[in-house]
Write a protein that holds these residues in place. Structure first.
Motif, PDB file in Angstrom:
ATOM      1  N   GLN A   2       0.817  -1.204   0.000  1.00 48.01           N
ATOM      2  CA  GLN A   2       0.000   0.000   0.000  1.00 48.01           C
ATOM      3  C   GLN A   2       0.857   1.263   0.000  1.00 48.01           C
ATOM      4  O   GLN A   2       0.509   2.266  -0.625  1.00 48.01           O
ATOM      5  N   SER A  25      -9.944   5.148  -4.930  1.00 47.30           N
ATOM      6  CA  SER A  25     -10.192   3.935  -4.148  1.00 47.30           C
ATOM      7  C   SER A  25      -8.883   3.379  -3.593  1.00 47.30           C
ATOM      8  O   SER A  25      -8.808   2.979  -2.420  1.00 47.30           O
ATOM      9  N   GLN A  26      -7.838   3.349  -4.423  1.00 46.55           N
ATOM     10  CA  GLN A  26      -6.534   2.870  -3.970  1.00 46.55           C
ATOM     11  C   GLN A  26      -5.973   3.766  -2.862  1.00 46.55           C
ATOM     12  O   GLN A  26      -5.407   3.277  -1.873  1.00 46.55           O
ATOM     13  N   ASN A  29      -7.745   3.135   0.452  1.00 44.39           N
ATOM     14  CA  ASN A  29      -7.289   1.873   1.037  1.00 44.39           C
ATOM     15  C   ASN A  29      -5.945   2.047   1.732  1.00 44.39           C
ATOM     16  O   ASN A  29      -5.700   1.489   2.813  1.00 44.39           O
ATOM     17  N   THR A  32      -6.142   4.362   4.981  1.00 49.06           N
ATOM     18  CA  THR A  32      -6.787   3.708   6.136  1.00 49.06           C
ATOM     19  C   THR A  32      -6.067   2.436   6.560  1.00 49.06           C
ATOM     20  O   THR A  32      -6.569   1.685   7.401  1.00 49.06           O
ATOM     21  N   ASP A  33      -4.891   2.210   5.996  1.00 53.21           N
ATOM     22  CA  ASP A  33      -4.066   1.055   6.351  1.00 53.21           C
ATOM     23  C   ASP A  33      -3.089   1.469   7.451  1.00 53.21           C
ATOM     24  O   ASP A  33      -2.233   2.334   7.240  1.00 53.21           O
TER      25      ASP A  33
END
Length: 354
Positions: A2, A25-26, A29, A32-33
C-alpha cells in the motif's frame, strides 16, 4: 504494498495529474491502512493539496469514506429524507461561537429533523461535542435512545469518531500536518460524510474559494437542497458561518442551484456588529451564554447571527420562501420561548435516558 501505491499516486499528483475513481479507491485503502507510515500519508495529502483538489476528487473521496462509515438504522435513514445538517468545516481560526450547534437546536425546535455530524474542537476551544456536553447532551447514546431522541425531539448527533472508525489511521498524519499549519482534503471532507446523508444541508467553509466547488460537490453527492456559505468580517477574517459582522458569500445546492451572491446584515434585517460579539469562550461559558439568548435575556450581534443562520436553515429545508420570512420565524422561536422549552425538555429526556 500500500505504501508503494500511495507513493506512486503522490508522484502522479505532483506531476499535475488528477485522480481517477480507481486511484481514489486505492488512495483510501492506503490511507486507512495502519501499516502505511505517517510520512507516506503526509506526502500524499500534501501533494493533493498543492495540486488543488477537484470537485470530482472531493466527491470521490467523500463517497468512499461515506461507504466506510458505520451505517445508521433504517429508521434513521428514513427520517433523514426530511432531515437537515448544519455544519462548518472549521479550520478558519476565527474562534467563533458554536453557531451551527446552536442553530441546529433552533431548527429542531421548529420541527425540522436534525442529523448533526461533528466532533470536538480542533482549532477552537469549543467544538460541537464540547458545547453539547456542557449543556448536558451525550455523544454515546445507545442506538435505541439515539432514535428515541430523534423521533421525540427532532435531534441527533453523529459523533464523527464513533461513526468513522477508519479515520483512526489517518488522524496522526492530519495532526502532524496541522501542527505545520497545513490543511488537507480532510478539512473539507468531514461535513460531506454525514452517515445519515440528510436531504438538506447548510455547509459553512473556511475559505470563500470553496463555496462554489463544495456546492457542486453536495449536489453531486445527492443533497436535495441546501446552501454553502462563507462569512467574511470587515477586517477580512474568514468565518465558516453566516455572520452579521460582515458579509456572507453563498451558493445554492440542489433545488437551490442558481441562487448565489452575497448577504449583508441588512438582508437579514440586522445591523452590522463587531466580530468580538461572535467570539467563543469555554464550552461551559458558551453554554451559559446560549441559555441567556434562548431565554431572551441577551440581544446582541450573536443573537442576530443565530437568527440569520436559522433563517438560512429554514430556507434550505424548504420551510420558507424567503430569508426574510425565515428571520421572522427564527426570532419568534426565541421570543415565544419555544426553543428554550425545547432545550429544557431535551436535556431532561437525555438525563432520564442515562
Amino acid at each position: 504494498m500500500q505504501a508503494d501505491v500511495l507513493k506512486t499516486l503522490a508522484d502522479s499528483i505532483s506531476a499535475g495529474e488528477h485522480l481517477s475513481p480507481d486511484a481514489i479507491s486505492q488512495a483510501v485503502n492506503a490511507l486507512t491502512d495502519g501499516a502505511v507510515s505517517i510520512m507516506d500519508k503526509q506526502a500524499f495529502l500534501n501533494a493533493l493539496h498543492d495540486k488543488g483538489e477537484t470537485v470530482e476528487e472531493v466527491i470521490g473521496f467523500a463517497a468512499a469514506f461515506r461507504d466506510l462509515a458505520q451505517k445508521p438504522s433504517a429508521a434513521i435513514l428514513d427520517i433523514s429524507k426530511n432531515g437537515l445538517d448544519y455544519v462548518g468545516t472549521g479550520g478558519d481560526h476565527s474562534n467563533a461561537f458554536n453557531i451551527s450547534t446552536s442553530v441546529c437546536m433552533m431548527l429542531a425546535s421548529a420541527g425540522i429533523p436534525i442529523l448533526k455530524h461533528g466532533n470536538r474542537g480542533a482549532t477552537s476551544p469549543s467544538g460541537t461535542a464540547d458545547m453539547q456536553e456542557a449543556l448536558g447532551f451525550k455523544a454515546d447514546l445507545s442506538a435505541e435512545h439515539f432514535l428515541k431522541l430523534l423521533e421525540n425531539q427532532n435531534f441527533s448527533f453523529f459523533f464523527a469518531p464513533a461513526f468513522h472508525p477508519a479515520f483512526k489511521h489517518i488522524v496522526p498524519a492530519r495532526k502532524a500536518l496541522a501542527q505545520q499549519g497545513k490543511r488537507t482534503i480532510f478539512n473539507i471532507l468531514g461535513p460531506l460524510i454525514n452517515p445519515a446523508q440528510p436531504a438538506f444541508q447548510v455547509l459553512g467553509v473556511y475559505d470563500k474559494k470553496w463555496v462554489k466547488p463544495l456546492a457542486d460537490a453536495l449536489t453531486g453527492l445527492g443533497r436535495k437542497r441546501g446552501v454553502v456559505l462563507s462569512g467574511e468580517t470587515v477586517s477580512g477574517q474568514a468565518v465558516d458561518k453566516a455572520i452579521t459582522a460582515g458579509q456572507t458569500i453563498y451558493c445554492g445546492v440542489g433545488e437551490l442551484d442558481g441562487h448565489s451572491g452575497v448577504w449583508n446584515p441588512s438582508d437579514f434585517g440586522k445591523d452590522l456588529c463587531d466580530f468580538e460579539e461572535l467570539q467563543s469562550d469555554t464550552p461551559t461559558a458558551n453554554a451559559a451564554r446560549l441559555l441567556r439568548i434562548f431565554s431572551g435575556d441577551e440581544k446582541s450581534g450573536l443573537s442576530d447571527t443565530l437568527c440569520a443562520n436559522a433563517a438560512i436553515g429554514l430556507w434550505s429545508a424548504g420551510r420558507v420562501e424567503s430569508i426574510g420570512q425565515g428571520v421572522e420565524i427564527a426570532e419568534n422561536l426565541i421570543s415565544s420561548g419555544r426553543t428554550s422549552q425545547w432545550l429544557e425538555e431535551t436535556r431532561s429526556i437525555i438525563s432520564e435516558l442515562g
